[in-house]
Design a protein around this motif. Structure first.
Motif, mmCIF file in Angstrom:
data_model
loop_
_atom_site.group_PDB
_atom_site.id
_atom_site.type_symbol
_atom_site.label_atom_id
_atom_site.label_comp_id
_atom_site.label_asym_id
_atom_site.label_seq_id
_atom_site.Cartn_x
_atom_site.Cartn_y
_atom_site.Cartn_z
ATOM 1 N N TYR A 138 -7.888 -5.294 1.554
ATOM 2 C CA TYR A 138 -7.385 -3.984 1.165
ATOM 3 C C TYR A 138 -8.623 -3.103 1.004
ATOM 4 O O TYR A 138 -9.528 -3.442 0.247
ATOM 5 C CB TYR A 138 -6.623 -4.047 -0.164
ATOM 6 C CG TYR A 138 -5.287 -4.735 -0.085
ATOM 7 C CD1 TYR A 138 -4.250 -4.203 0.679
ATOM 8 C CD2 TYR A 138 -5.042 -5.909 -0.783
ATOM 9 C CE1 TYR A 138 -3.017 -4.835 0.745
ATOM 10 C CE2 TYR A 138 -3.809 -6.540 -0.725
ATOM 11 C CZ TYR A 138 -2.806 -5.994 0.042
ATOM 12 O OH TYR A 138 -1.578 -6.613 0.099
ATOM 13 N N ARG A 175 -4.961 2.883 -0.480
ATOM 14 C CA ARG A 175 -5.499 1.719 0.222
ATOM 15 C C ARG A 175 -4.681 1.397 1.458
ATOM 16 O O ARG A 175 -3.521 1.814 1.577
ATOM 17 C CB ARG A 175 -5.540 0.512 -0.716
ATOM 18 C CG ARG A 175 -4.178 0.171 -1.263
ATOM 19 C CD ARG A 175 -4.224 -0.785 -2.409
ATOM 20 N NE ARG A 175 -2.907 -0.798 -3.040
ATOM 21 C CZ ARG A 175 -2.478 -1.717 -3.837
ATOM 22 N NH1 ARG A 175 -3.257 -2.725 -4.152
ATOM 23 N NH2 ARG A 175 -1.272 -1.650 -4.359
ATOM 24 N N CYS A 212 0.814 -1.223 0.000
ATOM 25 C CA CYS A 212 0.000 0.000 0.000
ATOM 26 C C CYS A 212 0.845 1.270 0.000
ATOM 27 O O CYS A 212 0.501 2.248 -0.660
ATOM 28 C CB CYS A 212 -0.914 0.006 1.226
ATOM 29 S SG CYS A 212 -2.126 -1.331 1.205
#
Length: 151
Positions: free
Chosen positions: A89, A67, A16
């Motif tokens: 996620y 995310r 992420c």
């Protein structure tokens, strides 16, 4: 040396937040990473070099996903090298504001602080939708004769 749980957390947070060029270092030189439920049945990633390319290659589209991994549950097993991690996620598409959740389960074998095997069960439809690739995924799944008839 990081525990299997710590390695997993470094991986999903790194996916992420980056830096992406360091993610492959979480894997052993020879590894086996598969995506058993992916509808296109991609071949497994078998080396740190292949994983480096996987993490640093150009994304499939010009979309930016913001995310974070959420709802993380890590199950330890009788084998101290093996964990089962459930998570998702969750985030939004920067360009559109569209929100998404991609459920995942990873079964990982981590030895000496490196991932030597991982079976990554990722909701491929939710992921394709988040990346704006749902139409291309569906097109790739059509039988050749059906795709030819559509032209």
């Amino acid at each position: 040396m990081d525990s299997p749980r710590e390695v997993f957390l470094r991986l999903v947070n790194g996916v992420c937040d980056g830096p992406y060029d360091e993610l492959a270092e979480l894997y052993a030189e020879q590894t086996h990473v598969s995506h058993p439920f992916h509808p296109l049945s991609p071949p497994p990633l078998l080396s740190r070099a292949e994983l480096h390319e996987h993490f640093t290659g150009a994304p499939p589209v010009a979309r930016t996903l913001i995310r974070k991994p959420v709802d993380i549950t890590v199950h330890e097993t009788a084998d101290p090298e093996v964990i089962v991690a459930e998570f998702a996620y969750r985030g939004h598409v920067a360009e559109t504001g569209e929100t998404f959740t991609v459920p995942c389960v990873f079964i990982m074998r981590i030895r000496d602080g490196r991932i030597i095997e991982s079976r990554d069960y990722i909701d491929a439809i939710a992921s394709a939708r988040a990346w704006g690739q749902l139409d291309s995924l569906l097109a790739a799944l059509r039988p050749a004769e059906e795709a030819d008839a559509d032209r």
